[in-house]
Design a protein around this motif. Structure first.
Motif, PDB file in Angstrom:
ATOM      1  N   GLY A 156      -3.690  -2.317 -12.361  1.00 47.64           N
ATOM      2  CA  GLY A 156      -2.880  -1.904 -11.229  1.00 47.64           C
ATOM      3  C   GLY A 156      -1.536  -2.586 -11.193  1.00 47.64           C
ATOM      4  O   GLY A 156      -1.236  -3.478 -12.000  1.00 47.64           O
ATOM      5  N   ASP A 204       4.647   4.946  -5.394  1.00 48.82           N
ATOM      6  CA  ASP A 204       3.433   5.018  -4.582  1.00 48.82           C
ATOM      7  C   ASP A 204       2.833   6.418  -4.642  1.00 48.82           C
ATOM      8  O   ASP A 204       1.625   6.598  -4.857  1.00 48.82           O
ATOM      9  CB  ASP A 204       3.778   4.632  -3.144  1.00 48.82           C
ATOM     10  N   THR A 225      -0.744   7.424  -6.500  1.00 47.62           N
ATOM     11  CA  THR A 225      -1.757   8.097  -5.682  1.00 47.62           C
ATOM     12  C   THR A 225      -2.214   9.374  -6.373  1.00 47.62           C
ATOM     13  O   THR A 225      -3.422   9.653  -6.470  1.00 47.62           O
ATOM     14  CB  THR A 225      -1.190   8.429  -4.292  1.00 47.62           C
ATOM     15  N   TYR A 248      -4.911   6.230  -8.403  1.00 46.49           N
ATOM     16  CA  TYR A 248      -4.907   4.800  -8.090  1.00 46.49           C
ATOM     17  C   TYR A 248      -5.211   4.597  -6.605  1.00 46.49           C
ATOM     18  O   TYR A 248      -4.645   5.289  -5.753  1.00 46.49           O
ATOM     19  CB  TYR A 248      -3.541   4.189  -8.382  1.00 46.49           C
ATOM     20  N   ASP A 249      -6.061   3.630  -6.295  1.00 45.15           N
ATOM     21  CA  ASP A 249      -6.391   3.292  -4.912  1.00 45.15           C
ATOM     22  C   ASP A 249      -5.775   1.953  -4.530  1.00 45.15           C
ATOM     23  O   ASP A 249      -5.497   1.100  -5.388  1.00 45.15           O
ATOM     24  CB  ASP A 249      -7.915   3.214  -4.721  1.00 45.15           C
ATOM     25  N   VAL A 250      -5.591   1.725  -3.233  1.00 46.11           N
ATOM     26  CA  VAL A 250      -5.023   0.471  -2.738  1.00 46.11           C
ATOM     27  C   VAL A 250      -6.073  -0.630  -2.789  1.00 46.11           C
ATOM     28  O   VAL A 250      -7.177  -0.469  -2.261  1.00 46.11           O
ATOM     29  CB  VAL A 250      -4.510   0.634  -1.294  1.00 46.11           C
ATOM     30  N   ARG A 279      -1.746  -0.916  -6.048  1.00 39.92           N
ATOM     31  CA  ARG A 279      -2.624   0.207  -6.390  1.00 39.92           C
ATOM     32  C   ARG A 279      -3.223  -0.008  -7.770  1.00 39.92           C
ATOM     33  O   ARG A 279      -2.541  -0.483  -8.688  1.00 39.92           O
ATOM     34  CB  ARG A 279      -1.857   1.531  -6.357  1.00 39.92           C
TER      35      ARG A 279
END
Length: 307
Positions: free
Chosen positions: A115, A125, A129, A133-135, A300
């Motif tokens: 990440g 961002d 997304t 990719y996740d936070v 992310r």
């Protein structure tokens, strides 16, 4: 799915140390577009790339339009990378290509997750997304408004605040790494790599590294800061602030902030800043001393399965 491709006419090559200026200018333009101000310094790259353990050529790729570096990515090791695309070249698939390139590299090194931080709501961002990719956590750049100051906090009896000396360096490294590794997802930084980014950083001055010693004269708190030119003045940036676990809640961090911010102002700074993230739980501490979020970043990440 087919591998993403770069637009025709662009070329790639590994980065070399002499690319620091070009990559700095690239990142600065991206930051201005995303958060309104350039936070990066050229010396950030120089100090990072001069770490003895870091193989720049083996961990990076630059994308060139003629002689101009218009995008880059570098794998920082383990689960982290950094990347940037010149705003004028966005929307061409370059960021998608960079993400695929660095995922392949990290996967080949055995990483299970990968990440990078991106400004909340930015083009990066939105791209990450869309790529799945996740936070994992949130970060903030915090600033002390111009004219404001941190309230002084007297040190407990027997504690002393002073500039670090070379004799302190090993203790500085130990205290800082012990504190950061309580929450950071990485291996311990070697003493040599730590040195490359602190007292071997270009332009280092003694006031950049200040410590608090306990009554037994051992280093128990550390602040690493310097003055950096910004788009609208000079800012004192605190890169590292760490207090040994057994000496917390005594006001040592606040005393160090007062000292480094004052030292920065004496040398022309008009603002002061630092960054923290949701893993540390320190946001409220900095807000209590008057610092305010200037930008929000999301880390992310994506799991790396088998190809």
């Amino acid at each position: 799915m087919p591998e993403p491709a770069l637009p025709p006419g662009l070329t790639t090559r590994p980065l070399v140390p002499s690319d620091a200026r070009a990559v700095f200018e690239l990142i600065a333009e991206q930051e201005r577009a995303d958060v309104g101000v350039a936070e990066i310094e050229e010396d950030d790259l120089v100090s990072e790339w001069q770490q003895p353990s870091y193989d720049l050529a083996g961990n990076s790729i630059g994308v060139l339009d003629g002689e101009q570096v218009v995008a880059y990515v570098e794998y920082m090791g383990e689960e982290r990378y950094d990347a940037a695309v010149l705003p004028s070249h966005r929307g061409r698939g370059i960021g998608t290509w960079l993400a695929a390139w660095v995922q392949d590299l990290a996967r080949s090194r055995g990483a299970a997750m990968l990440g990078m931080p991106v400004p909340q709501g930015s083009a990066g961002d939105h791209l990450l997304t869309a790529l799945g990719y996740d936070v994992r956590w949130t970060s903030w750049v915090l600033r002390l408004p111009e004219g404001a100051s941190v309230g002084e906090r007297p040190l407990p009896d027997g504690y002393v605040l002073r500039e670090a000396t070379p004799a302190d360096h090993e203790q500085v490294w130990t205290v800082t790494e012990d504190a950061f590794l309580e929450w950071a997802v990485r291996a311990r930084t070697s003493f040599e790599d730590f040195a490359a980014r602190v007292w071997q950083r270009p332009g280092f001055e003694p006031w950049h590294l200040q410590v608090v010693t306990a009554p037994d004269e051992q280093v128990v708190a550390v602040a690493n800061a310097w003055n950096a030119p910004t788009d609208d003045g000079v800012d004192t940036y605190v890169s590292k602030l760490a207090v040994a676990a057994s000496h917390r809640n005594l006001g040592l961090a606040q005393a160090l902030l007062v000292a480094v911010f004052a030292a920065g102002r004496e040398r022309g700074a008009t603002s002061s800043s630092l960054s923290t993230d949701s893993r540390t739980g320190a946001l409220s501490l900095y807000e209590k001393v008057g610092m305010r979020p200037a930008s929000v970043w999301l880390h992310r990440a994506i799991p790396l399965g088998e190809e």
